[in-house]
Design an enzyme around this catalytic site. Structure first.
Site, PDB file in Angstrom:
ATOM      1  N   HIS A  44       7.712  57.595  17.766  1.00 40.02           N
ATOM      2  CA  HIS A  44       6.542  57.118  18.677  1.00 40.02           C
ATOM      3  C   HIS A  44       6.329  55.762  18.356  1.00 40.02           C
ATOM      4  O   HIS A  44       6.411  55.389  17.329  1.00 40.02           O
ATOM      5  CB  HIS A  44       5.370  57.941  18.152  1.00 40.02           C
ATOM      6  CG  HIS A  44       3.975  57.615  18.907  1.00 40.02           C
ATOM      7  ND1 HIS A  44       3.903  58.225  20.115  1.00 40.02           N
ATOM      8  CD2 HIS A  44       3.122  56.542  18.688  1.00 40.02           C
ATOM      9  CE1 HIS A  44       2.514  57.703  20.723  1.00 40.02           C
ATOM     10  NE2 HIS A  44       2.164  56.489  19.549  1.00 40.02           N
TER      11      HIS A  44
ATOM     12  N   HIS B 129      -2.556  57.586  11.124  1.00 39.31           N
ATOM     13  CA  HIS B 129      -2.394  56.414  10.285  1.00 39.31           C
ATOM     14  C   HIS B 129      -3.572  55.560  10.014  1.00 39.31           C
ATOM     15  O   HIS B 129      -4.745  55.752  10.247  1.00 39.31           O
ATOM     16  CB  HIS B 129      -1.568  55.319  11.640  1.00 39.31           C
ATOM     17  CG  HIS B 129      -2.603  55.003  12.506  1.00 39.31           C
ATOM     18  ND1 HIS B 129      -2.861  55.934  13.714  1.00 39.31           N
ATOM     19  CD2 HIS B 129      -2.970  53.836  12.974  1.00 39.31           C
ATOM     20  CE1 HIS B 129      -3.471  55.280  14.691  1.00 39.31           C
ATOM     21  NE2 HIS B 129      -3.568  53.944  14.432  1.00 39.31           N
TER      22      HIS B 129
ATOM     23  N   GLU C 274      -9.764  48.862  15.284  1.00 41.44           N
ATOM     24  CA  GLU C 274      -9.406  49.292  16.605  1.00 41.44           C
ATOM     25  C   GLU C 274     -10.563  49.914  17.437  1.00 41.44           C
ATOM     26  O   GLU C 274     -11.209  50.821  17.069  1.00 41.44           O
ATOM     27  CB  GLU C 274      -8.252  50.777  16.781  1.00 41.44           C
ATOM     28  CG  GLU C 274      -6.919  50.143  16.010  1.00 41.44           C
ATOM     29  CD  GLU C 274      -6.111  51.173  15.822  1.00 41.44           C
ATOM     30  OE1 GLU C 274      -6.411  52.382  16.275  1.00 41.44           O
ATOM     31  OE2 GLU C 274      -5.107  51.172  15.473  1.00 41.44           O
TER      32      GLU C 274
ATOM     33  N   HIS D  26     -12.207  52.545  14.984  1.00 42.98           N
ATOM     34  CA  HIS D  26     -11.834  52.864  13.739  1.00 42.98           C
ATOM     35  C   HIS D  26     -11.406  51.508  13.017  1.00 42.98           C
ATOM     36  O   HIS D  26     -10.547  50.878  13.553  1.00 42.98           O
ATOM     37  CB  HIS D  26     -10.230  53.630  14.109  1.00 42.98           C
ATOM     38  CG  HIS D  26     -10.509  55.165  14.705  1.00 42.98           C
ATOM     39  ND1 HIS D  26      -9.801  55.294  15.779  1.00 42.98           N
ATOM     40  CD2 HIS D  26     -11.551  56.027  14.628  1.00 42.98           C
ATOM     41  CE1 HIS D  26     -10.145  56.644  16.217  1.00 42.98           C
ATOM     42  NE2 HIS D  26     -11.055  57.108  15.654  1.00 42.98           N
TER      43      HIS D  26
ATOM     44  N   HIS E 217      -7.157  57.915  10.863  1.00 41.21           N
ATOM     45  CA  HIS E 217      -7.488  58.506  11.972  1.00 41.21           C
ATOM     46  C   HIS E 217      -6.142  59.006  12.847  1.00 41.21           C
ATOM     47  O   HIS E 217      -5.007  58.743  12.066  1.00 41.21           O
ATOM     48  CB  HIS E 217      -8.375  57.544  12.716  1.00 41.21           C
ATOM     49  CG  HIS E 217      -7.640  56.274  13.324  1.00 41.21           C
ATOM     50  ND1 HIS E 217      -7.714  55.359  12.445  1.00 41.21           N
ATOM     51  CD2 HIS E 217      -7.078  55.808  14.362  1.00 41.21           C
ATOM     52  CE1 HIS E 217      -6.741  54.310  12.994  1.00 41.21           C
ATOM     53  NE2 HIS E 217      -6.567  54.643  14.147  1.00 41.21           N
TER      54      HIS E 217
END
Length: 449
Positions: A294, A337, A343, A372, A378
């Site tokens: 990813h 992560h 964020e 976050h 999260h």
């Protein structure tokens, strides 16, 4: 325009209004007044220097003293009050390490609450007093601004409509932005927001730091992500109107007001590389993996405001647009992560691939938001994680979706309205509570901690 885009633009609403061959003639054409609008220090390097020359009917210095603005016309219409903008919105509210998520703001009735009165500060990272980071505001407006204009001395404004179009009249011309488009308004530039389609709602990132520009492409090469040619600046247009106009500015985290004896939109011609612009998010050329793993969300960066640490942004504007997912042997949604960056996410339309809206309301919904902060753990919710672990790894097309993220090196501090208002989802943590414990065999000799 923005650094990294085309270097120079010029426009005149009346032929012959724009001087050619010299920046500051002794007497501009038609007796216009020359003014330089500087978006960077005079001595900034040429590649980063931003300024434009404006030729206007009257000097912009022609106004009375500023006074603090207080009180909104109808604070009950969307539960807003004037102390919910800027510094006052953050009084006695500590930064929170909790994962936070909010529903969308309600739309005000038609005819109530213009763009300025519909602004509410939601989160802040960095400090407008020191010129670092950004403030995030939400807006919900039900009528056009009339005989009223606004500008921010604290930063440039990145406006992200979510519901309803905005017709933004600026000193340098007008632009119309609808959902799936964005507008960038330079620091200090005066503008008015009209609502051509009725009530509107969306997000604002007020960038206090270095001006936004296109990110470097690195190994991607010459092509990809946002292209400079897709950023559109307006054609010059002016108003010769002597009707009194209220002018509101954001200055050091407060709103101030004065009254002009005329429209501030009296620039007949302009040239330079500092101008408002519009960008269509559907023109973003997304990059992605075609083998495995990813990729990091940095490959979806549209604009960035760099900090004094190379590679670490004061704020990045990142989008998650429609795209193909083809990775092999890979958990495709965003992985769990903890990030040194903070964020703040919003959703313009559709569903985000890591968290879907809930049946009956709630979840991550268009017009809503999530936060976050630095090192907050999260990732995908339980349902998304379970489905992704069983999904056939064949090409999948993400359609009809557009999420975005304001990411900053600074911790976001939510406002009082964000933490105490009705849109806060108090059950957000529950989306991570139903994960079963992984079952592993007993450790080998010496394998216990």
């Amino acid at each position: 325009m923005l650094t990294g885009f085309a270097n120079h633009h010029a426009s005149e609403a009346v032929p012959g209004a724009l001087p050619i061959g010299r920046n500051s003639p002794q007497v501009p054409p038609f007796g216009l007044y020359a003014e330089q609008l500087s978006g960077t220090a005079f001595t900034a390097p040429r590649h980063a220097n931003r300024r434009s020359w404006l030729y206007r009917l009257r000097p912009s210095a022609q106004h009375a003293a500023w006074k603090l603005l207080c009180g909104a016309p109808d604070p009950d219409s969307v539960n807003f009050s004037r102390d919910q903008f800027g510094d006052a919105a953050f009084d006695a509210i500590p930064a929170s390490p909790n994962r936070l998520r909010w529903d969308a703001l309600p739309l005000p009735p038609v005819g109530e609450t213009d763009f300025v009165d519909g602004l509410v500060s939601w989160a802040r990272a960095g400090d407008p007093h020191e010129g670092t980071g950004c403030s995030i505001h939400l807006y919900a407006a039900g009528r056009s601004m009339e005989h009223r204009a606004f500008f921010s001395a604290d930063g440039e404004w990145l406006i992200v409509p979510q519901h309803g179009a905005l017709h933004i009249v600026t000193e340098m011309g007008a632009i119309t932005v609808a959902p799936l488009q964005i507008a960038v308004i330079p620091r200090g530039l005066r503008f008015r927001v009209e609502l051509p389609e009725g009530p509107a709602r969306g997000y604002v990132c007020e960038n206090h730091g270095a001006p936004l520009h296109l990110p470097e492409l690195g190994p991607i090469g010459a092509n990809g992500l946002a292209n400079s040619r897709d950023f559109e600046t307006p054609a010059a247009a002016f108003e010769d109107d002597d009707t009194p106009c209220e002018l509101v500015q954001a200055f050091q985290g407060r709103l101030w007001t004065t009254t002009l004896g005329h429209s501030p939109f009296d620039v007949v011609a302009w040239h330079g590389n500092l101008a408002p612009c519009r960008y269509d998010l559907t023109r973003f050329n997304a990059m992605n993996t075609v083998t495995f793993d990813h990729p990091d969300p940095s490959i979806f960066t549209v604009l960035t405001s760099p900090s004094d640490t190379p590679g670490v942004a004061g704020v990045d504007f990142v989008i998650f647009p429609p795209r193909w997912s083809v990775a092999e042997g890979t958990f495709r949604p965003p992985y769990f992560h903890r990030n040194v960056m903070s964020e703040f996410m919003g959703l313009i339309e559709g569903a985000y691939d890591a968290k879907a809206a809930k049946a009956g309301g709630g979840g991550f919904v268009p017009g809503g938001a999530s936060l976050h902060n630095r090192m907050s753990a999260h990732g995908p919710d339980a349902a998304t994680h379970a489905a992704a672990g069983k999904a056939a790894l064949e090409p999948v097309r993400y359609r009809d979706t557009m999420a975005f993220m304001f990411e900053s090196r600074f911790v976001f501090r939510p406002s009082r309205r964000a933490m105490t208002g009705p849109s806060l989802q108090h059950d957000y943590d529950s989306c991570w509570q139903d994960f079963p414990k992984a079952q592993v065999p007993p450790p080998a000799e010496g394998g216990k901690a």
